[in-house]
Structure formats: structure tokens, C-alpha cells
Design an enzyme around this catalytic site. Structure first.
Site, mmCIF file in Angstrom:
data_model
loop_
_atom_site.group_PDB
_atom_site.id
_atom_site.type_symbol
_atom_site.label_atom_id
_atom_site.label_comp_id
_atom_site.label_asym_id
_atom_site.label_seq_id
_atom_site.Cartn_x
_atom_site.Cartn_y
_atom_site.Cartn_z
ATOM 1 N N TYR A 89 39.088 44.261 46.533
ATOM 2 C CA TYR A 89 40.176 44.222 45.553
ATOM 3 C C TYR A 89 40.504 45.662 45.138
ATOM 4 C CZ TYR A 89 39.038 39.230 44.920
ATOM 5 O OH TYR A 89 38.797 37.898 45.110
ATOM 6 N N GLU A 139 43.217 41.244 47.765
ATOM 7 C CA GLU A 139 44.012 40.377 46.892
ATOM 8 C C GLU A 139 45.388 40.086 47.485
ATOM 9 O OE1 GLU A 139 44.916 44.573 45.266
ATOM 10 O OE2 GLU A 139 43.204 43.490 46.131
#
Length: 367
Positions: A95, A119
């Protein structure tokens, strides 16, 4: 050729998650040598022995892990103390939330490495690696809000949950994606009255049909929405524009008009936040107080429950790791409509339109 995949211990403050849990690394035998920094899984309840039993090799330091590994499989974005460990041969897989972090983006470009923002991986118009963390964050936003409303936290001393037929607490949720829907469901479960705010009328109609008299809905920016924000006991800012900075949906004037001791939880902080003037908080210093209103913007909110979060993250992440383990992985990855949005930096080039637009940087294209 066998790839070398490293799982470092996360160093972001109060971060106990790990990217891959032991039971999910056995499938990569023969495709990659797995290296795990000592105690990387400890915060999530997984020991070095657990990883060794699954076939991983334990290394004593982050320096050694980064030196050995080609693929760095992380949870959160690299922290400043990790910058010197990165080099052009690395593929960072985690992420990243680059749209709100100019200095990190520039550093990754300068390192001429490959940065993949997990993500942004897609599957049939959904974000499979964002959804589980969003659901956890939505639940935690209400859980934290309940805690901050307590008198000992300088809250108004209100119990968010209902102990009678009277609904004496009000929760306003702005943004009705996965985070928002989880916050709404949790709030209604405990007996609060909920107001949902979104730009999408269809989503609001679905919520009204599902929850009936337990919820009211308003279009974002309307006078009714503004009133719902200013009169709420708890406001959850859950606005998400994948890969981009979110808009400001709670202004300082809104905060000034709220009752002292009310709480705002900005779950959008990883992408820059949706509350005016917000700055990231940590789990150990979870909020600031503005004009008597508690404003919390914990940047790694799912890190509060690292075992739950790591299991959910690893369960989904494992499905995409093998895309990096084939010989011509970059060529195949960059051609995939589902994977390409996550390929954000490569060899000194910024490839993400969303990040380039958010940070006013030059966009490059692969040729």
C-alpha cells in the site's frame, strides 16, 4: 530463475501488520526464495519459527533483507529510515498511497526502482486489496469514535450505543463506499441514528431501502448534509477517490459549529484526508482537539488490529504475488488491464495519472 522475495518488519509507528502470513507462502516454493526479517510477524501473532516451518529463511536485519531481496512485499509505504535500503533493482509491492506524499514519490522516482501500489489492483471494477482493509477501517472508525466520545478523552461523555428504545446518539457518515458502508452498518447495529452523505443518489437509495427508518440520506454539499455534519456526535469521513486526493468535505467552519466534545474520524487520511487542515495521527497519539472537537486521522487505522488485518490482507495479497515471479513479469503485468493501474513508478518514470495529477508532477508513458 528463482526470484528472491523479502518480507520486512514494518517500521511505521504503531504498525503491527505483516504482508504475508506463514500459511500463504508455502505455495511459492520453487518460484521464489522467501526471506523474512526476524520478528516481522510478531505483532500479528506469527513467530519466526512459524515462517521457518513454512519454508522461509529468517534474516536478522532489514539491511540484509533488502540486500538479498528483489521483491519487497510490504504492508505500508517505505518510511524515511528505509529509504537508504532501496535501490534500482527493487520491486516494492504494498500500500503506497502516493497521491498524498510528494516527497516519497520523488524519492521512489529518483531510486529508479519499480513501485506497485497494491491498493490500485483491480478485479471487475473492484479493488480487492483495498476492500478488506476498508471494511476493517470502517468498523474501527466507529469503535474509535465510541472511545473518543468518553469523558476521559475530552469527549462529550456520550454512549454511542443504545441502552433503551431512545436513539440518543447521531452518527454522520460522509462517503458510502466500503469504509462508509461498514461504519453505517456498525453504527446502526449498536443503536445510533445514522445520516449517510454521498454524491451518488443510487447508493443513498440502496442504503435507505436497506435500513429504513434507522437512516437518513443526503446529497453531499446540500444544506441538509451540512446540518447533519454540524449536529452529529460522531462524523466519519470516508471519502475515497482511488489513487487521488479526496475532496475536503468537513470544513473548519463545520468544526466551529459542532458541539464541544463531538468527534470526527477522518479515514481518508492515507490519501491526504477529507477534513480541512487535517494532519496524520498515530495510534499512540490518536487525535487533536480543535475548538473543543476531537479530530482523529490515524494513518494506518487497520494496524490497530494487526492479526485480523494481516490475515485478511495476506489472504488477498497472495493471489497476486505470483504475477511478479514469472520471467517476463513486467511485460505481462504492464499489459494487464487489472494490474496496470497499480504499476505507478518504473525506472525513474511516474506512470500513474492519478498521482501525477494530485502532486502536479509530469506523467510518463511506457513505450
Amino acid at each position: 530463475m528463482i526470484k528472491k522475495l523479502g518480507i520486512p518488519k514494518e517500521v511505521k509507528k504503531d504498525e503491527g501488520r505483516v504482508s504475508l502470513i506463514p500459511e500463504h507462502i508455502t505455495q511459492f516454493t520453487g518460484l521464489a526464495d522467501i526471506f523474512v526479517e526476524t520478528n516481522a510477524g510478531l505483532g500479528s501473532g506469527f513467530t519466526d519459527e512459524d515462517y521457518q516451518s513454512a519454508g522461509a529463511k529468517i534474516v536478522p536485519t532489514a539491511h540484509e533483507l533488502y540486500d538479498i531481496s528483489e521483491i519487497i512485499c510490504k504492508v505500508k509505504e517505505p518510511q524515511e529510515q528505509e529509504f537508504e535500503l532501496l535501490n534500482s533493482s527493487h520491486v516494492i509491492f504494498g500500500y503506497l498511497h502516493l497521491a498524498s506524499n510528494l516527497s516519497l514519490t520523488k524519492m521512489l522516482i529518483e531510486k529508479k526502482l519499480t513501485a506497485i501500489a497494491t491498493e490500485m489492483i483491480m478485479d471487475e471494477d473492484e479493488y480487492p486489496l483495498l476492500i478488506p482493509m476498508s471494511k476493517i477501517a470502517g468498523n474501527l472508525a466507529v469503535q474509535k469514535g465510541m472511545q473518543f466520545l468518553e469523558y476521559s478523552s475530552a469527549g462529550k461523555g456520550l454512549l454511542l450505543s443504545s441502552i433503551s428504545d431512545e436513539r440518543n446518539s447521531k452518527v454522520t457518515v460522509i462517503g458510502c463506499g466500503e469504509v462508509g458502508k461498514s461504519s453505517i452498518h456498525k453504527s446502526i447495529q449498536i443503536g445510533a441514528f445514522v445520516t449517510a452523505i454521498d454524491v451518488n443518489e443510487n447508493i443513498l437509495k440502496e442504503l435507505k431501502n436497506k435500513y429504513g427508518e434507522n437512516i437518513s440520506t443526503h446529497i453531499s454539499g446540500s444544506d441538509e448534509a451540512t446540518e447533519a455534519i454540524r449536529t452529529a456526535d460522531l462524523v466519519v469521513g470516508a471519502v475515497l477517490l482511488p489513487g487521488r486526493k479526496p475532496p475536503i468535505v468537513v470544513t473548519q467552519e463545520d468544526i466551529n459549529q459542532m458541539e464541544k466534545g463531538s468527534v470526527i474520524v477522518d479515514v481518508a487520511i492515507d490519501q491526504g484526508g477529507c477534513v480541512e487542515g487535517v494532519t496524520p495521527n498515530t495510534h499512540s497519539e490518536p487525535f487533536e482537539i480543535r475548538n473543543g472537537v476531537i479530530v482523529s486521522a490515524i494513518a494506518n487505522l487497520p494496524g490497530a488490529v494487526p492479526k485480523t488485518s494481516s490475515i485478511e490482507l495476506s489472504t488477498n495479497l497472495q493471489k497476486y504475488v505470483d504475477n511478479l515471479l514469472i520471467e517476463n513479469w513486467f511485460e505481462e503485468y504492464s499489459k494487464s488491464e487489472n494490474l496496470k493501474p497499480s504499476l505507478q513508478i518504473h525506472s525513474g518514470l511516474l506512470l500513474s495519472e492519478e498521482v501525477a495529477e494530485s502532486l502536479s508532477l509530469s506523467l510518463s508513458k511506457l513505450v
